[in-house]
Design an enzyme around this catalytic site. Structure first.
Site, PDB file in Angstrom:
ATOM      1  N   CYS A   1       0.871  -1.178   0.000  1.00 50.44           N
ATOM      2  CA  CYS A   1       0.000   0.000   0.000  1.00 50.44           C
ATOM      3  C   CYS A   1       0.906   1.225   0.000  1.00 50.44           C
ATOM      4  CB  CYS A   1      -1.001  -0.024   1.157  1.00 50.44           C
ATOM      5  SG  CYS A   1      -0.326   0.188   2.814  1.00 50.44           S
TER       6      CYS A   1
ATOM      7  N   THR B   1       2.098   3.153   2.474  1.00 48.86           N
ATOM      8  CA  THR B   1       3.138   3.048   3.512  1.00 48.86           C
ATOM      9  C   THR B   1       3.510   1.612   3.848  1.00 48.86           C
ATOM     10  OG1 THR B   1       1.429   3.010   5.203  1.00 48.86           O
ATOM     11  CG2 THR B   1       2.356   5.171   4.642  1.00 48.86           C
TER      12      THR B   1
ATOM     13  N   HIS C   1      13.735 -15.293  12.794  1.00 42.80           N
ATOM     14  CA  HIS C   1      13.295 -15.346  14.193  1.00 42.80           C
ATOM     15  C   HIS C   1      11.779 -15.345  14.376  1.00 42.80           C
ATOM     16  CE1 HIS C   1      17.283 -13.838  16.207  1.00 42.80           C
ATOM     17  NE2 HIS C   1      17.473 -14.844  15.359  1.00 42.80           N
TER      18      HIS C   1
HETATM   19  C1  RB5 Z   1      -4.078   5.299   0.631  1.00 42.37           C
HETATM   20  O1  RB5 Z   1      -4.132   6.660   0.397  1.00 42.37           O
HETATM   21  C2  RB5 Z   1      -3.173   5.013   1.824  1.00 42.37           C
HETATM   22  O2  RB5 Z   1      -3.783   5.463   2.995  1.00 42.37           O
HETATM   23  C3  RB5 Z   1      -2.864   3.535   1.919  1.00 42.37           C
HETATM   24  O3  RB5 Z   1      -2.280   3.097   0.737  1.00 42.37           O
HETATM   25  C4  RB5 Z   1      -1.880   3.119   3.002  1.00 42.37           C
HETATM   26  O4  RB5 Z   1      -0.739   3.884   2.980  1.00 42.37           O
HETATM   27  C5  RB5 Z   1      -2.477   3.008   4.341  1.00 42.37           C
HETATM   28  O5  RB5 Z   1      -1.815   2.647   5.321  1.00 42.37           O
END
Ligand code: RB5
Length: 149
Positions: A64, A66, A97
């Protein structure tokens, strides 16, 4: 078989993950998403996580923006130990681990070549077992709602 999945923010990193899977000749199943249209990452994290949890896939890689949200969602599925990594050392140790069975990456955080190194390292590192098996067993007991000690 590796389950892969992403949301719209992770999709641009998916080709890099697939390139490593192809390089290592590891088969994969892509649970989507397949476009930049905005979607909810928990849905896609859960699709890959259920495939790992029910044994139809051995491990999973989810993406995603992040790596954080989709790792949280995947990790809520019973039997999933999902690690969100931004470095190869953590990726390696999460296998040695912690026997992590899912890896999450953030397409807005890690560059393509670092992501490929992380994926390669994570796929090629096996769980050490022994004392670590006891601790992973404790994590799994918590997952079942049991108390420790
Ligand atoms: C999408 O905008 C973003 O919030 C998602 O991809 C992710 O980073 C959420 O944790």
């Amino acid at each position: 078989m590796i389950a892969i999945a992403c949301d719209h923010a992770g999709i641009d990193l998916k080709p890099a993950v697939i390139a490593v899977l192809d390089e290592l000749e590891i088969p994969y199943y892509d649970f989507g998403t397949h476009s930049h249209e905005s979607v909810d990452y928990p849905i896609y994290g859960a699709r890959a996580a259920h495939a790992v949890a029910n044994g139809s896939c051995d491990r999973g890689i989810v993406l995603c923006g992040t790596g954080v949200g989709i790792s949280m969602a995947a990790g809520k599925v019973h039997g999933i130990r999902c690690v969100c990594c931004t470095d190869t050392y953590s990726a390696k140790m999460s296998r040695l681990h912690n026997n992590a069975n899912m890896l999450a990456l953030g397409a807005r955080v890690v560059g393509t070549e670092l992501a490929k190194d992380i994926v390669r390292t994570w796929l090629l590192t096996e769980f050490e077992g022994e004392r670590h098996a006891r601790r992973v067993g404790q994590i799994d007991a918590l997952d079942r709602g049991e108390e420790l000690e």
